[in-house]
Design an enzyme around this catalytic site. Sequence first.
Site, PDB file in Angstrom:
ATOM      1  NE  ARG A 175       3.186   0.826  -2.405  1.00  0.00           N
ATOM      2  CZ  ARG A 175       2.276  -0.105  -2.127  1.00  0.00           C
ATOM      3  NH1 ARG A 175       1.421   0.077  -1.137  1.00  0.00           N
ATOM      4  NH2 ARG A 175       2.209  -1.199  -2.845  1.00  0.00           N
ATOM      5  CB  CYS A 231      -5.075   1.097  -2.835  1.00  0.00           C
ATOM      6  SG  CYS A 231      -6.074  -0.325  -2.302  1.00  0.00           S
TER       7      CYS A 231
END
Length: 272
Positions: A175, A231
Site C-alpha cells: 500500500r 496509516c
Amino acid sequence: MFPTMRAQELKHIVHTDSIRFIDCRYSLNDASYGKFVYRQGHLPNAVFLDLMEDLSGPVSEHGGRHPLPSKEAWTETLRRIGIQPDDLVVIYDDGFPYAARAWWLFKWAGHERVIVLEGGIQSGITYCGETTTDVPSYPASNYVPAFQDEMIATLEDVRAATKTGGLYDSRTPDRYDGSYEPIDQKPGHIPNAVLCPYTEAITDLGMLQDFHDLKELYADVLDVPNPIFYCGSGVTACVNILALHALGKDDVRLYPGSYSDWISYPENKVHP
C-alpha cells in the site's frame, strides 16, 4: 505506565475492583462483527466500544474514514460507561490494532492507567478462565478529561513534514508503494514519508515484540523529535505509537485522518 500487559500478569489483578475491561473487537469487512462476537461471549464485566460508533466521529468530506470523535463525544462515552479517573482500563480485541486505537483515545483524554491486553481475548480467556454473555451496567460518571492535544499532528504539521522529515507510514509495503490499494482512491503515500509497517511491531499472536526487537525496529525513529505516524485512517498507526511508548518515547504524534484525509485535498500530492 507500560502500555501493554500479558495475560500472566492479568491473572494477578483480574479480581480487583478498579479494573475495567473494554472489548473493542471489530472487522473492516463486517461492521456488525464486533457486536455479534461480544454478544456471543466476552470477558467478565467487559463493556463494548465500537470502532465506528464510539472510537470514531462522523465521516465527512475531510477527516478520513475514521475521524477522531469530538472531545465532547469522547467525554460522553467515557461518562456513559462509568469510567473513573483511578480505573485501570484493560482493552482487548482479537489481536491488537483496534485496542491500540482505544488506548490512544484514553491517553488523549489524559487517562494514564490504560493498557492493551496482549494476545487479545483468547489470551484473556486463558487466564480469566471464562467468558460471559452478561452485559454489565455501570453507573454514569462525571469523568473530566485532560486532553493532550500535543499527541495530534494537524494537516499543516504533515504538510511541513513532507519537507522537513519525521513522517512515517504505518501501512503494509504494497500500500505504501501503491502496488496494491483496496480502499483509497489514490494509491501511493504522502511525500517524504518513511515506511514503518505496524505489523512488524506485533507477533502473529497479537503480542508486542520484545524490547530488543522493538528497539531495532524503531532505531531510526527514537532520536527524531515529535515524529508523526499515519496509516490509512488513523487506526493501525496507533500500534506503532503504542510500541514507541513501550520504549519510553512518548512524544509521538498521530495524524488522525491519515492517508484517507490527505487525499481528500486535491492539492495534496502523493508518491507511488
